[in-house]
Design a protein around this motif. Structure first.
Motif, PDB file in Angstrom:
ATOM      1  N   UNK A 103       0.803  -1.216   0.000  1.00  0.00           N
ATOM      2  CA  UNK A 103       0.000   0.000   0.000  1.00  0.00           C
ATOM      3  C   UNK A 103       0.837   1.267   0.000  1.00  0.00           C
ATOM      4  N   UNK A 104       2.131   1.155   0.212  1.00  0.00           N
ATOM      5  CA  UNK A 104       2.983   2.348   0.194  1.00  0.00           C
ATOM      6  C   UNK A 104       2.788   3.243   1.394  1.00  0.00           C
ATOM      7  N   UNK A 105       2.345   2.674   2.500  1.00  0.00           N
ATOM      8  CA  UNK A 105       2.126   3.422   3.738  1.00  0.00           C
ATOM      9  C   UNK A 105       2.976   2.795   4.838  1.00  0.00           C
ATOM     10  N   UNK A 106       3.823   3.589   5.469  1.00  0.00           N
ATOM     11  CA  UNK A 106       4.618   3.108   6.586  1.00  0.00           C
ATOM     12  C   UNK A 106       3.826   3.286   7.875  1.00  0.00           C
ATOM     13  N   UNK A 107       3.576   2.185   8.557  1.00  0.00           N
ATOM     14  CA  UNK A 107       2.870   2.243   9.829  1.00  0.00           C
ATOM     15  C   UNK A 107       3.815   2.716  10.931  1.00  0.00           C
ATOM     16  N   UNK A 108       3.303   3.535  11.836  1.00  0.00           N
ATOM     17  CA  UNK A 108       4.053   3.977  13.007  1.00  0.00           C
ATOM     18  C   UNK A 108       3.642   3.103  14.182  1.00  0.00           C
ATOM     19  N   UNK A 109       4.588   2.333  14.727  1.00  0.00           N
ATOM     20  CA  UNK A 109       4.277   1.384  15.789  1.00  0.00           C
ATOM     21  C   UNK A 109       4.656   1.968  17.139  1.00  0.00           C
ATOM     22  N   UNK A 110       3.648   2.195  17.976  1.00  0.00           N
ATOM     23  CA  UNK A 110       3.869   2.670  19.343  1.00  0.00           C
ATOM     24  C   UNK A 110       3.985   1.429  20.223  1.00  0.00           C
ATOM     25  N   UNK A 111       5.163   1.188  20.777  1.00  0.00           N
ATOM     26  CA  UNK A 111       5.463  -0.104  21.373  1.00  0.00           C
ATOM     27  C   UNK A 111       5.702  -0.025  22.876  1.00  0.00           C
ATOM     28  N   UNK A 112       5.432  -1.155  23.537  1.00  0.00           N
ATOM     29  CA  UNK A 112       5.678  -1.333  24.973  1.00  0.00           C
ATOM     30  C   UNK A 112       6.623  -2.518  25.142  1.00  0.00           C
ATOM     31  N   UNK A 113       7.917  -2.241  25.336  1.00  0.00           N
ATOM     32  CA  UNK A 113       8.890  -3.320  25.449  1.00  0.00           C
ATOM     33  C   UNK A 113       8.617  -4.258  26.596  1.00  0.00           C
TER      34      UNK A 113
ATOM     35  N   UNK B 270      -9.735  -3.261   6.806  1.00  0.00           N
ATOM     36  CA  UNK B 270     -10.781  -2.796   5.883  1.00  0.00           C
ATOM     37  C   UNK B 270     -10.969  -1.283   5.881  1.00  0.00           C
ATOM     38  N   UNK B 271     -10.840  -0.632   7.033  1.00  0.00           N
ATOM     39  CA  UNK B 271     -10.976   0.827   7.073  1.00  0.00           C
ATOM     40  C   UNK B 271      -9.787   1.491   6.407  1.00  0.00           C
ATOM     41  N   UNK B 272      -8.579   1.031   6.713  1.00  0.00           N
ATOM     42  CA  UNK B 272      -7.392   1.613   6.104  1.00  0.00           C
ATOM     43  C   UNK B 272      -7.414   1.418   4.592  1.00  0.00           C
ATOM     44  N   UNK B 273      -7.794   0.226   4.143  1.00  0.00           N
ATOM     45  CA  UNK B 273      -7.896  -0.035   2.706  1.00  0.00           C
ATOM     46  C   UNK B 273      -8.969   0.837   2.069  1.00  0.00           C
ATOM     47  N   UNK B 274     -10.070   1.043   2.794  1.00  0.00           N
ATOM     48  CA  UNK B 274     -11.126   1.893   2.247  1.00  0.00           C
ATOM     49  C   UNK B 274     -10.652   3.301   1.992  1.00  0.00           C
ATOM     50  N   UNK B 275      -9.905   3.868   2.925  1.00  0.00           N
ATOM     51  CA  UNK B 275      -9.361   5.214   2.740  1.00  0.00           C
ATOM     52  C   UNK B 275      -8.419   5.256   1.542  1.00  0.00           C
ATOM     53  N   UNK B 276      -7.503   4.299   1.484  1.00  0.00           N
ATOM     54  CA  UNK B 276      -6.505   4.291   0.414  1.00  0.00           C
ATOM     55  C   UNK B 276      -7.131   4.029  -0.950  1.00  0.00           C
ATOM     56  N   UNK B 277      -8.081   3.106  -1.019  1.00  0.00           N
ATOM     57  CA  UNK B 277      -8.709   2.786  -2.292  1.00  0.00           C
ATOM     58  C   UNK B 277      -9.532   3.960  -2.818  1.00  0.00           C
ATOM     59  N   UNK B 278     -10.324   4.573  -1.941  1.00  0.00           N
ATOM     60  CA  UNK B 278     -11.135   5.694  -2.395  1.00  0.00           C
ATOM     61  C   UNK B 278     -10.270   6.880  -2.790  1.00  0.00           C
ATOM     62  N   UNK B 279      -9.206   7.108  -2.054  1.00  0.00           N
ATOM     63  CA  UNK B 279      -8.314   8.211  -2.413  1.00  0.00           C
ATOM     64  C   UNK B 279      -7.661   7.961  -3.767  1.00  0.00           C
ATOM     65  N   UNK B 280      -7.159   6.736  -3.984  1.00  0.00           N
ATOM     66  CA  UNK B 280      -6.484   6.422  -5.244  1.00  0.00           C
ATOM     67  C   UNK B 280      -7.432   6.527  -6.431  1.00  0.00           C
ATOM     68  N   UNK B 281      -8.705   6.195  -6.230  1.00  0.00           N
ATOM     69  CA  UNK B 281      -9.671   6.279  -7.321  1.00  0.00           C
ATOM     70  C   UNK B 281     -10.017   7.719  -7.671  1.00  0.00           C
ATOM     71  N   UNK B 282      -9.810   8.632  -6.747  1.00  0.00           N
ATOM     72  CA  UNK B 282     -10.244  10.011  -6.927  1.00  0.00           C
ATOM     73  C   UNK B 282      -9.135  10.922  -7.428  1.00  0.00           C
ATOM     74  N   UNK B 283      -7.912  10.733  -6.939  1.00  0.00           N
ATOM     75  CA  UNK B 283      -6.846  11.694  -7.198  1.00  0.00           C
ATOM     76  C   UNK B 283      -5.826  11.165  -8.205  1.00  0.00           C
TER      77      UNK B 283
END
Length: 734
Positions: free
Chosen positions: A338-348, A585-598
Motif C-alpha cells: 500500500x505504500x504506507x509506513x505504519x508507526x508502531x507505538x510499542x511497549x517493550x 478494511x478501514x485503512x484499505x477503504x481510505x486508500x482505495x477511495x483516495x487512489x480512485x479520486x486523485x
C-alpha cells in the motif's frame, strides 16, 4: 494488559517571484482560452504596472458556500478579508475599498485583492454602485471572481435549468471533471466526484444543472448527468464576458461535505492562478498502539472488559489479544503493497512479560525485530502504566485518589522517568530504529482527562523535558489543540472507532451495539445520555454490521480528515491487526477511495510523528502571522514580494516549473504537488529568496468590453437544504 480509559532567521524581507518569458502552453492554473490579463494586471495605464496584493476578498451573505471557501483559505494560510452583507456597519465596497495607490512616491495603482468571492453572481440590487465598483475593479486589474453558489441563468453564461435542465437534489450523483477541467484547475483529480448521500430522508445537496447559454464564452470544468435526459449539466465552469472571468458554481455545499473538499483546491487554484501565500497537502498517517503488549478483550456477556477499569475488580476472566508472527508478516506485506509506513507505538515490557511466561520465547517480537525497518517506531512507555493521577478503580467509572486534604495524588516523577527511559533502553538493546523525541504515553495518560482528571500530572512536564521528548501524542477527541508540555509539543491523534478490546468482528459489533443503541433495544443507553452521540435505530446485524455500517462510517470519517488537509495521524491498536485483522478494511477503504479520486501527482503524504508536529507548529505560526497582518505579499508585474516575521518560514504555492535562483545557480522551488510546487521556504544567505516562474502565453488581443448585462436577481437566495446548512452524519437515518 490493563487499561485505564477507553479510546473513544527569516528577517523581515522579500520573497521575490519573477515571471519568465512567454511559453507555448498555459500553466495548470490558466484557464483554456483565457488571456494573460488576470496574471499580469493588463488594462492599467501603460508604463505603470499595478501592485496586486496577495489577498482574497470574500463577500458573504451568511450562507454555507462562502463560509466553505473562507475555511479553505484559512486552512491553507491564504490571507483574505471577509465582508458580511448581513452586518450593520459593514464596509462599503467601493473604488476606495478595492484599490488605491501605494504612497511610495510613484503613484503606483494598488489592487487590494487578487480575487473576489461572492455568494452568487448578483448579491447586490440591480444598478448597485457596489456592483459597478466590482465590475470596474475586475476589468481594470484582471481580477477573477468566484460565484460560490449561483442560479443557472444567462447572466452567468448558462441556460435556465428549465426546460431542458434540472433543479433539485443531487445527493449521490457521480460528477465528472471534464477534459478542460483536467487541463485547468482540477487536473489533480482523475475519478468521479461523488456527492454525499448519508441519509436517504435528508436532502444534503441541491444543484441547478443546465447547459452553457448559446453564444456564451463558457468552459465547463465539472458536470453531471441531467436526470431523465441524455445530456449533462454544468456544476462548475468559467464564464468569460465583459472583460472579466467568473467561476460559476451551481451546487450548494458546506465546508465538510466530500464534494466540496474534493473540489476546493481547484477553486482556490483557479482564483489565485496558483500564485498565492499558503500551502496544503493531503496527509495520512496511521499509528498502531500497544505493539509487543496484549490488549484486554471485550466480554460479550458481561458487556465490559475483564482486566480493565470498565469491569469491577475480579469481574470476568481476562482473555488477552496479541499479534502472532503471521500477523506481523501480514502487516509488513500490507505496508509495502500500500505504500504506507505504519508507526508502531510499542511497549517493550510486554515482550519481557511474554518471555517470562513462555520460557523465554517471543516469536512475534522476534519477527517484528527482524522486519524492524518496515516500520517507524514510537516510544509508548515500558508497560503501558497510567501516568496521571493515582486511580481508585473500586467503582465504575474510576476516580482520582485524593489525600486527607482533598488534593489529588499523582503518579510519581520516578515512575514516569522509568516508563520512558526503560522502554527506550529496551528498544536500543533490540536494535529498533527508535525515532528520538517522540512519545505516546499509555492512553495518553499524564495529560488531562475529563471528567476525572482536568489537569495534567504536574510531574509529566519535567519528566518529558529530562528525557528529551519534543513531540507528545494526545487524543484529538479530548485534547485537539497543539500545546506545550515541558519540552514537548502535543500532536493530537484521531481515534478510529475500532475498539482496542476487539480482535474479532463479533466483539467489535457487540460492543458497538452496546454503546450506540438505546436501552429499549438492549444497549447501554449511553447514546441517549450524550448529546454528541446518535443512537442507532436498531442494533447492527452481527453478520453484516461491521462491513456494511462500521467500515463505511469510519472510512468516510478518516477520509474526511484527509480531504480537509488535516495532518494529524489516526490511531488503532495492535489487537486490530490480530485475529480477524479488523483494522485493515478501514485503512484499505481510505486508500482505495483516495487512489480512485486523485491523480498520481497528488499522493497522500505519510509523515512521521515529528514531521506532523512540525507541520502543525509551523502552520499555527504562519496563520497567526497572516491573521495579525505580519505576513503579507504583493505582486508588481513579474515580481512577487512577501514579508514575514524574522525566523518564520514563508508558506507559498506557485506554478509547476518555478525555480529558485541565487549565487549557487537555479534550483527547484518547493515540492511538486497537485500540479503546483509549494512548501515552507526560508531565505537564502542574502536575506531574500528569488524564484523564476514558468513562462505564460502572451496575452491575446481582447475584444472591446461589452456593456454590463442587466442584473436579473431572482426572488430570494438559491435554496440551501438542511443537509447543507447542517452536515448530515453517515447513517443518520439507519
Amino acid at each position: 494488559m490493563r487499561r485505564n480509559a477507553r479510546t473513544i532567521a527569516l528577517t523581515v524581507g522579500a520573497l521575490l517571484l519573477t515571471l519568465g518569458s512567454p511559453a507555448a502552453s498555459a500553466s495548470a492554473g490558466e484557464a483554456p482560452g483565457s488571456t494573460g490579463a488576470a496574471r499580469t494586471g493588463a488594462g492599467t495605464a501603460a508604463g505603470t504596472e499595478p501592485r496586486i496584493d496577495l489577498r482574497v476578498l470574500v463577500v458573504t451573505d451568511g450562507g454555507p458556500a462562502t463560509a466553505a471557501v473562507a475555511a479553505e483559505l484559512d486552512a491553507g494560510g491564504t490571507p483574505y478579508t471577509l465582508v458580511d452583507l448581513s452586518r450593520a456597519g459593514r464596509p462599503v465596497i467601493d473604488a476606495a475599498f478595492l484599490a488605491d495607490t501605494t504612497g511610495t512616491g510613484d503613484g503606483r495603482p494598488r489592487a487590494k485583492f487578487q480575487a473576489v468571492v461572492l455568494p452568487n453572481d448578483a448579491p447586490f440590487p440591480a444598478g448597485s454602485a457596489e456592483t459597478a465598483a466590482l465590475v470596474a475593479y475586475e476589468r481594470t486589474y484582471g481580477i477573477p471572481q468566484v460565484d460560490a453558489y449561483s442560479y443557472a441563468r444567462p447572466q452567468n453564461g448558462l441556460d435556465y435549468p428549465v426546460p431542458g435542465g434540472y433543479s433539485g437534489s443531487v445527493d449521490g450523483i457521480h460528477a465528472e471533471v471534464t477534459a478542460a477541467g483536467r487541463a485547468g484547475p482540477f487536473g489533480y483529480l482523475k475519478g468521479p466526484v461523488t456527492f454525499e448521500d448519508n441519509a436517504p430522508s435528508v436532502s444534503e445537496s441541491y444543484a441547478f444543472l443546465s447547459r452553457p447559454a448559446a453564444g456564451a464564452d463558457f468552459t465547463t470544468y465539472v458536470d453531471a448527468p441531467i436526470p431523465g435526459r441524455s445530456t449533462r449539466g454544468v456544476l462548475v465552469g468559467e464564464y468569460r464576458h465583459d472583460g472579466r472571468r467568473e467561476l460559476v458554481v451551481t451546487f450548494a455545499y458546506n465546508q465538510y461535505q466530500r464534494q466540496f473538499r474534493t473540489l476546493a483546491r481547484g477553486i482556490v487554484d483557479w482564483m489565485t492562478q496558483s500564485v498565492r501565500l499558503g500551502t496544503t497537502r493531503n496527509y495520512f498517517a496511521v499509528h498502531v498502539d500497544d505493539v509487543f503488549a496484549a490488549d484486554d478483550r471485550w466480554d460479550t456477556v458481561l458487556n465490559c472488559t475483564p482486566g480493565d477499569v470498565d469491569c469491577r475488580p475480579g469481574e470476568g476472566t481476562p482473555r488477552p489479544i496479541r499479534m502472532t508472527p503471521e500477523d506481523v508478516t501480514h502487516a509488513v506485506d500490507w505496508s509495502r503493497e500500500r505504500g504506507i509506513t505504519l508507526d508502531l507505538a510499542f511497549n517493550g515490557g510486554g515482550s519481557v512479560e511474554h518471555r517470562a511466561d513462555n520460557g523465554g520465547a517471543d516469536p512475534m517480537a522476534d519477527r517484528f525485530v527482524a522486519d524492524r525497518d518496515a516500520f517507524r517506531w514510537i516510544n509508548h512507555t515500558y508497560d503501558h502504566a497510567y501516568l496521571g493521577c493515582e486511580q481508585d478503580v473500586s467503582a465504575v467509572p474510576w476516580k482520582c485518589v485524593t489525600d486527607a486534604g482533598g488534593a489529588t495524588r499523582w503518579v510519581s516523577r520516578a515512575e514516569i522517568d522509568h516508563q520512558i527511559a526503560d522502554n527506550r533502553r529496551w528498544a536500543e538493546r533490540a536494535g529498533l530504529p527508535l525515532r528520538a523525541g517522540e512519545l505516546v504515553t499509555g492512553e495518553h495518560s499524564g495529560l488531562r482527562l475529563l471528567p476525572q482528571q482536568p489537569d495534567d500530572n504536574p510531574q509529566l512536564a519535567p519528566a518529558v523535558t529530562a528525557e528529551g521528548v519534543r513531540w507528545l501524542g494526545a487524543d484529538n477527541s479530548r485534547d485537539p489543540g497543539q500545546r506545550q508540555v515541558g519540552s514537548a509539543l502535543t500532536v493530537a491523534r484521531h481515534p478510529i472507532n475500532i475498539f482496542y478490546n476487539a480482535g474479532r468482528i463479533a466483539e467489535q459489533v457487540d460492543e458497538y451495539n452496546w454503546i450506540y443503541t438505546s436501552r429499549a433495544h438492549g444497549g447501554s443507553g449511553l447514546c441517549e445520555e450524550l448529546a454528541t452521540t446518535t443512537c442507532l435505530d436498531a442494533p447492527l446485524d452481527p453478520a453484516t454490521g461491521y462491513q456494511n455500517h462500521i467500515v463505511p462510517l469510519e472510512t468516510a470519517t478518516a477520509l474526511g480528515h484527509v480531504l480537509s488537509g488535516d495532518p494529524r495521524p489516526h490511531f488503532i491498536h495492535q489487537s486490530n491487526l490480530a485475529e480477524d485483522r479488523i483494522g485493515y478494511p478501514v485503512l484499505d477503504g481510505v486508500l482505495d477511495q483516495y487512489a480512485a479520486l486523485f491523480a498520481a501527482d497528488t499522493p497522500l503524504v505519510n509523515l512521521p510523528m515529528s514531521g506532523i508536529g512540525a507541520e502543525l507548529r509551523d502552520r499555527a505560526a504562519w496563520h497567526e502571522a497572516v491573521t495579525a497582518g505580519r505576513a503579507s505579499g504583493y505582486r508588481i508585474g513579474s515580481t512577487v514580494t512577501v514579508t514575514a516575521p524574522a525566523g518564520l518560514p514563508v508558506a507559498a504555492t506557485m506554478p509547476a516549473g518555478t525555480t529558485r535562483t541565487g549565487s549557487g545557480g537555479p534550483a527547484a522551488f518547493g515540492e511538486p504537488y497537485a500540479g503546483t510546487v509549494s512548501g515552507r521556504v526560508a531565505p537564502d544567505g542574502a536575506g531574500g529568496l528569488t524564484l523564476a516562474l514558468p513562462a505564460v502565453p502572451a496575452a491575446d488581443a481582447t475584444a472591446p468590453a461589452a456593456a454590463p448585462e442587466p442584473a436579473r436577481v431572482p426572488a430570494g437566495r438559491p435554496p440551501v437544504p438542511a443537509g447543507v446548512a447542517r452536515p448530515v452524519p453517515y447513517g443518520a437515518a439507519g
